[in-house]
Design a protein around this motif. Sequence first.
Motif: not given
Length: 428
Positions: A221, A297, A340
């Motif tokens: 992330f 993402l 997301f």
Amino acid sequence: MVQDTEEQARTTRPAAPARALLPLIAPAVGVGVGASLVYIGVSAAAERLQHVLWGPLPDALGVGRYSVLWMSVMLVATGIAVGLVVWKVPGHAGPDPATTGLDAPVLPPLVLPGLVLATGLMLAGGPSLGPENPIIAVNVGLAAWLGARLVPRTPGAVWPMLAESGTLGALFGTPVAAALVISEALTGRPVRGRLWDNLFAPLVAAAVGAMTTTLLFRPAFDLGLPPLGRPDWRDLLAALVVASASALLGMCAVYAFPYAHAAFQRLRHPMLMLPAGGVVLGALAALGGHLTLFKGLSEIGELARDPEGRSAGQFALLAVVKLAALLVAASCGFRGGRIFPAVFVGTALGLCAHALVPAVPPALGVATSVLGILLAITRQGWVSLFTAAVLVSSPAVLALLCIASLPAWLLVTGRPQMQLRADGTAVR
């Protein structure tokens, strides 16, 4: 005097003995591993299908992979495919996704295969939703069904909590998010014993789920943005403004949600609602480009690799189109979560703020914007703070995020949420 005695009794209440917690370890480990494997399996299968649909297939047909024609064709085809699943597969892929959140109901086993199939097709086909809500629902249903048969002495209420925790740990690659969500969920409920006694088993499940995903799937992330240095008063002002502006933009989608949902519901049949949603998503993809497709993402990584590579207007266009795509996909019946794609919206808005005012560091703009949009979309304070902080991996930003969350929370609390009741009205 009586009140003081009762208060003293509560504060001196002994912790649960270890013998009451030890039997929960094995079920928590099993649920954590299983939740992670379900998430990895669905994600890996969807990624392979996505590679075929958006690579060799258009190449063989002589069509550009992300041409307007191919994006439109794929999004409509995905709507048709998911519509067939919702229409024909037993269980109809679960309840209307507009009525569900992270706290998933326990679905019967008959529903779960259709929900998995609809989620995988959605992830591969390009609609702007994430895997979190349906994967949590699948894992909750599996854990409740298997747990009642394999470990019948364990209270039934334990399995949904373990499944949700294990899935959140698997999704974020860390048990911290699960601990924050569960502790927030326990607020206002009658809780026996100390907080950490109640968090013990969910933390085990979340930690095991996170480790399983980290070892097998390697989630990432951190966007790799330049770290924020020592903050000053200008950074504090920027954090307050960006988080509040992002929350306001998110609330625009929240207020539009019941109307968009009602518009698609007038079509009455999944084979009309979902393809119609695909048509609208195709038009939005033509406007925003391929970065506004999918859960977002990997796409936020592409944005973050070149924070200076686009103008403020281009970043703003990406944010608005992605938010509109999230609104349409969540309204027309695609099975998926909103965290997301909301992170993508926040990332684009944060980089827009940096492009408008170069004195706003990219890490600060992204973190505070993600915080604001997630507060509006999810109404989950701890998840919003955690996700915003983990994206930039800068300890200096934590205090700014906590302060920026206060005005943003005042803008969203007590107002409609991006979740509907069965009658189509917004949950508050």
